[in-house]
Write a protein that holds these residues in place. Structure first.
Motif, PDB file in Angstrom:
ATOM      1  N   ALA C  89       0.787  -1.050   0.005  1.00 34.82           N
ATOM      2  CA  ALA C  89       0.043  -0.078   0.012  1.00 34.82           C
ATOM      3  C   ALA C  89       0.906   1.422   0.065  1.00 34.82           C
ATOM      4  O   ALA C  89       0.632   2.331  -0.766  1.00 34.82           O
ATOM      5  CB  ALA C  89      -1.013  -0.011   1.179  1.00 34.82           C
ATOM      6  N   ARG C  92       2.640   1.601  -3.476  1.00 32.08           N
ATOM      7  CA  ARG C  92       1.845   1.857  -4.694  1.00 32.08           C
ATOM      8  C   ARG C  92       0.696   3.087  -4.478  1.00 32.08           C
ATOM      9  O   ARG C  92       0.416   3.575  -5.739  1.00 32.08           O
ATOM     10  CB  ARG C  92       1.140   0.507  -4.997  1.00 32.08           C
ATOM     11  CG  ARG C  92       1.889  -0.692  -5.352  1.00 32.08           C
ATOM     12  CD  ARG C  92       2.837  -0.259  -6.470  1.00 32.08           C
ATOM     13  NE  ARG C  92       2.643   0.183  -7.425  1.00 32.08           N
ATOM     14  CZ  ARG C  92       3.476   0.277  -8.739  1.00 32.08           C
ATOM     15  NH1 ARG C  92       4.975  -0.103  -8.307  1.00 32.08           N
ATOM     16  NH2 ARG C  92       3.223   0.915  -9.815  1.00 32.08           N
ATOM     17  N   ILE C  93       0.318   3.404  -3.478  1.00 34.68           N
ATOM     18  CA  ILE C  93      -0.605   4.359  -3.389  1.00 34.68           C
ATOM     19  C   ILE C  93       0.135   5.683  -3.298  1.00 34.68           C
ATOM     20  O   ILE C  93       0.895   5.990  -2.024  1.00 34.68           O
ATOM     21  CB  ILE C  93      -1.469   4.137  -2.184  1.00 34.68           C
ATOM     22  CG1 ILE C  93      -2.158   2.928  -2.282  1.00 34.68           C
ATOM     23  CG2 ILE C  93      -2.640   5.473  -1.998  1.00 34.68           C
ATOM     24  CD1 ILE C  93      -3.140   2.483  -1.231  1.00 34.68           C
ATOM     25  N   ARG C  94      -0.192   6.503  -4.215  1.00 38.51           N
ATOM     26  CA  ARG C  94       0.800   7.799  -4.071  1.00 38.51           C
ATOM     27  C   ARG C  94       0.246   8.697  -3.051  1.00 38.51           C
ATOM     28  O   ARG C  94      -0.905   9.056  -2.965  1.00 38.51           O
ATOM     29  CB  ARG C  94       0.306   8.409  -5.477  1.00 38.51           C
ATOM     30  CG  ARG C  94       1.640   9.466  -5.929  1.00 38.51           C
ATOM     31  CD  ARG C  94       1.123  10.282  -7.171  1.00 38.51           C
ATOM     32  NE  ARG C  94       1.434   9.204  -8.450  1.00 38.51           N
ATOM     33  CZ  ARG C  94       0.899   9.628  -9.647  1.00 38.51           C
ATOM     34  NH1 ARG C  94       0.498  10.847  -9.766  1.00 38.51           N
ATOM     35  NH2 ARG C  94       1.184   8.317 -10.615  1.00 38.51           N
ATOM     36  N   LEU C  96       0.648   8.342   0.190  1.00 38.24           N
ATOM     37  CA  LEU C  96       0.321   7.737   1.392  1.00 38.24           C
ATOM     38  C   LEU C  96       1.654   7.630   2.264  1.00 38.24           C
ATOM     39  O   LEU C  96       1.887   7.989   3.412  1.00 38.24           O
ATOM     40  CB  LEU C  96      -0.294   6.263   1.007  1.00 38.24           C
ATOM     41  CG  LEU C  96      -0.748   5.629   2.482  1.00 38.24           C
ATOM     42  CD1 LEU C  96      -1.800   6.201   3.287  1.00 38.24           C
ATOM     43  CD2 LEU C  96      -1.031   4.050   2.051  1.00 38.24           C
ATOM     44  N   THR C 147       7.976  -1.824   0.814  1.00 36.20           N
ATOM     45  CA  THR C 147       7.745  -0.517  -0.038  1.00 36.20           C
ATOM     46  C   THR C 147       8.976  -0.342  -0.967  1.00 36.20           C
ATOM     47  O   THR C 147       8.480   0.110  -2.050  1.00 36.20           O
ATOM     48  CB  THR C 147       7.960   0.541   1.233  1.00 36.20           C
ATOM     49  OG1 THR C 147       7.010   0.060   2.248  1.00 36.20           O
ATOM     50  CG2 THR C 147       7.186   1.968   0.732  1.00 36.20           C
ATOM     51  N   ARG C 168      -5.976  -5.376 -12.568  1.00 34.37           N
ATOM     52  CA  ARG C 168      -4.972  -4.857 -11.498  1.00 34.37           C
ATOM     53  C   ARG C 168      -4.421  -5.795 -10.489  1.00 34.37           C
ATOM     54  O   ARG C 168      -3.675  -5.821 -10.069  1.00 34.37           O
ATOM     55  CB  ARG C 168      -5.971  -3.749 -10.722  1.00 34.37           C
ATOM     56  CG  ARG C 168      -6.476  -2.317 -11.250  1.00 34.37           C
ATOM     57  CD  ARG C 168      -7.249  -1.622 -10.248  1.00 34.37           C
ATOM     58  NE  ARG C 168      -6.776  -1.279  -9.190  1.00 34.37           N
ATOM     59  CZ  ARG C 168      -6.241   0.008  -9.245  1.00 34.37           C
ATOM     60  NH1 ARG C 168      -5.943   0.672 -10.166  1.00 34.37           N
ATOM     61  NH2 ARG C 168      -5.552   0.267  -7.981  1.00 34.37           N
TER      62      ARG C 168
END
Lengths: 262, 260, 263
Positions: C89, C92-94, C96, C147, C168
């Motif tokens: 997470a 990949r989640i910009r 965060l 990460t 996805r």
């Protein structure tokens, strides 16, 4: 089937391509050739939906393209960054078919058939790192074939293999794609290759790249590495394209090859 | 970790403030029994108060002294040993199996034994911390010595310098960035081991002892407050050492492409 | 044969050290430093003299090792799953990572042993406390490495996935995770050695079973040889875990080692 209308792209203040117009008909093999840094890759990546062009449109079957189009496959130059090293050749070829809603058995069968067509039936269980560069690029081609795209983009597909392998792969591509009736857009910096492989050669100028020449290739088929390259027509056409690539004025229509300059 | 710039710093602050606010609100709205687990604001307030609390400061000073001494002893042992093992290949080959056998022994497992050996609690704590902090410095020093350009060594040798001079003039400076990284890792490890040995073996002073005493009074606010301060101290030490490394070894970063 | 000889030669220091240690301890006769032979005998009597059906482990070994290793593996597994999920997470989640970075840096800097008394007050004695400490203490290497790993996925791999319109889920499961796996494994390995340490800490501070508790018991009954045997046991377990992990890693990541060798 593919139409580019005033396609332009700038990276910051750098203009990579400028108002490129191009029409490709169903079943045509079009080679795009140009000096290094002419925005060839930018053009291909715009068509593949990997970048969003800053100007103009890409039409596929008359519909504007947003994102990666469905019936399109790409063979990248750098096979080592395109084939997944954690998967066997068979798995690499079969992976995109998951999207086609096939069960595992049928995916494997289709992948196997594609590997057979590129002459790698015996290497299905091998991993990319167990293969030579030429073999890996064959797997890439098999992956594109198994996907059965209507349009196949090839970005310097034979740029990273030795000369002999390169000739083998050129013939293989021509043979297999003719069999499938696929439309191909092949990008290369190699003038010789563009004339040998293409039904049509489109020449891009130095950056910002625009179309400076669009030449039909009328050579008798089937093409052959030795004989085709000896033909007078081939030699002359090659010279013509070579001049265009180097930015010289073309000899206009001396032998019936239409040269359109913009 | 993301690069630090104005925007990312701001986002970090927003994220931190948001989390604290949510925890505070949850506590106030009765998500848990605040008699048992105090509110965020209470804990933060307590952490601030501890900084001026004489009783805590005595403990903190004791822990700090132990930590500093442990780090000095670690450097005094591990750097020369690492230089020797790095320069004399057969010695390293011989000792390597021993290192491989000794390193996996958890330092904390030595506490019950070391308690029996020392009557002085500080010595016992230092021993435990040194045992754990030794390895990163030793391994990094050996590695750093290996990394020194052999040409630089041979140049000096060709001018007739002895092995001692070569070690002092070329090997030590060349290996220094790696040694610094090892020391930074050792500093963090030593903090953990000092408070852990205080916690397990007890004693009169030390942050670990302070937390044990707070525990007997069920004072979670003081326990968490003290733990927060230890954590912040660790961050501070790490940041200072990183800044020091960046200043001292700019040449090395330029050459190695800043690998940490 | 030659490999065996060179192996023996490489490890010559081990028997030499043991013999010297034996002689030295026999001469000094310090109660705190028993000879290695006596430690080995006690080690054998306590834990390894059981029936073959139990892999030679004694009842006492099963009773002591069982709870410890159970907690260690459970804690490590939970931390691994959580660390990978959170790491994916964060990678990949910009944005965060930027919002959570200070909090994560702070939590990472807390010495996990200090959490034992805190969790102890919250959960009382026993397995929940120990699990919480192990999970909290060993999650960081997995989290940080995951990460990094998912951020560093080769652009070529992702472009291929986009061109061929992977879902996805397929991008995550078949491209990002395998590509990040070498880094994730490096984190898991570090976590495993940390888990052993935290298992001992949590058992030394607040437990009534397990290896740490048994070590404390030996110390409190002035059984010095027993204390040494426990220390040796923990060293052996550390080596064993590391070796087992390397074998597993070699299997799962064979493509990685080979791909790198061939480049």
């Amino acid at each position: 089937m593919l139409e580019l209308v005033d396609l332009s792209h700038t990276y910051g203040s750098y203009r990579a391509i400028d108002r490129v117009n191009l029409k490709v008909a169903q079943g045509e093999v079009v080679c795009i050739v140009g000096p290094s840094g002419c925005g060839k890759s930018t053009l291909l990546r715009s068509i593949a939906g990997l970048i969003k062009p800053t100007g103009g449109t890409v039409l596929l079957d008359g519909k504007p393209v947003a994102g990666s189009p469905e019936n399109l496959a790409v063979v990248f130059q750098d096979y080592s960054r395109s084939l997944y090293p954690w998967m066997s050749a068979l798995a690499n070829v079969g992976l995109p078919l998951r999207r086609r809603g096939l069960d595992k058995k049928r995916r494997d069968a289709a992948a196997m058939a594609a590997l057979e067509q590129v002459g790698l039936a015996g290497a299905a269980a091998k991993y990319p790192w167990e293969m030579s560069g030429g073999m890996q690029q064959r797997v890439s081609i098999a992956r594109a074939l198994a996907y059965q795209p209507k349009l196949l983009l090839m970005d310097e597909p034979f740029g990273s293999v030795d000369a002999q392998t390169r000739e083998e792969l050129e013939d293989l591509t021509l043979r297999v794609c003719a069999h499938h009736g696929m439309t191909i857009l092949l990008i290369t910096h190699d003038v010789d290759e563009s004339v040998y492989v293409g039904d049509r050669v489109v020449v891009l100028s130095k950056a910002p790249g625009t179309v400076v020449g669009d030449l039909p290739v009328q050579l008798p088929g089937p093409r052959d590495q030795i004989h085709t390259r000896e033909l007078e027509a081939f030699v002359r056409l090659r010279a013509e394209v070579g001049r265009l690539v180097r930015g010289m004025t073309p000899h206009r229509n001396t032998h019936g090859f239409g040269v359109e300059t913009r | 970790m993301p690069k630090v710039n104005g925007a990312s710093l701001l986002r970090g602050l927003i994220g931190t403030a948001g989390l604290l606010a949510v925890l505070e609100a949850a506590g106030r709205l009765g998500a848990w029994d605040t008699e048992r687990l105090p509110l965020v604001s209470t804990v933060l307030l307590r952490a601030g108060e501890l900084l001026t609390d004489p009783e805590f400061l005595v403990s903190a000073r004791s822990s700090l002294t132990t930590w500093a001494l442990a780090l000095l002893v670690t450097i005094a042992i591990a750097v020369p040993a690492g230089l020797l093992l790095g320069m004399v290949k057969p010695a390293e080959m011989a000792v390597r199996p021993l290192i491989e056998f000794l390193r996996p022994i958890p330092s904390v497992a030595l506490i019950p034994l070391v308690i029996l050996l020392y009557s002085e609690t500080t010595h016992m704590r230092i021993t435990v911390a040194v045992y754990a902090a030794l390895w990163p410095v030793l391994i990094n020093t050996i590695y750093g010595v290996r990394d020194v350009d052999p040409l630089a060594k041979e140049t000096l040798r060709s001018f007739g310098f002895g092995p001692g001079s070569v070690a002092y003039r070329v090997v030590l400076p060349g290996a220094a960035p790696f040694i610094a990284t090892g020391i930074r890792l050792a500093a963090s490890v030593a903090i953990v081991l000092v408070v852990t040995s205080e916690l397990i073996a007890g004693g009169i002073e030390g942050v670990g002892v302070y937390i044990t005493i707070a525990q007997s009074g069920n004072r979670l606010d003081l326990m968490i407050g003290a733990t927060i301060l230890v954590g912040l101290f660790g961050i501070l030490v790490n940041a200072l050492l990183v800044a020091g490394e960046n200043r001292l070894f700019r040449w090395h970063r330029a050459r190695a492409g800043a690998a940490t | 044969m030659r490999r065996a000889t060179s192996g023996v030669l490489r490890f010559w220091i081990v028997p030499v050290t043991l013999v010297l240690w034996e002689l030295l301890t026999r001469v000094t006769e310090s109660p705190y430093f028993p000879p290695p032979s006596r430690i080995a005998t006690q080690f054998y009597d306590m834990w390894l003299s059981g029936p073959a059906s139990q892999l030679l482990l004694t009842e006492s070994a099963l009773d002591t090792f069982g709870p410890s290793l159970g907690r260690l593996l459970a804690g490590w597994t939970i931390a691994g799953v959580l660390g990978i999920a959170l790491g994916v997470a964060l990678g990949r989640i910009r944005g965060l990572a930027e919002y959570t970075d200070p909090v994560l840096q702070f939590l990472r800097a807390l010495p996990p042993p200090l959490l034992v008394p805190i969790f102890f007050v919250l959960f009382k004695i026993g397995t929940p406390t120990q699990l919480a400490v192990i999970v909290f203490g060993v999650i960081w290497p997995v989290l940080v490495n995951t990460t990094d790993g998912v951020r560093a996925v080769d652009k070529g791999f992702l472009e291929t996935a986009r061109v061929f319109q992977f879902s996805r889920y397929d991008i995550l499961r078949r491209v990002i995770l395998p590509s990040a796996m070498p880094k994730i494994f490096a984190g898991l390995r570090l976590s495993l050695s940390l888990a052993l340490i935290l298992m001992v800490v949590s058992e030394l501070v607040g437990s009534n079973s397990g290896i740490g508790y048994s070590l404390l018991y030996a110390q409190q009954s002035y059984d010095y040889t027993g204390v040494w045997a426990h220390i040796v046991l923990l060293g052996v377990l550390g080596l064993l875990f590391n070796a087992l992990f390397l074998v597993a890693e070699g299997r799962v990541l064979s493509w990685h080692a080979n791909a790198r060798r061939n480049v």
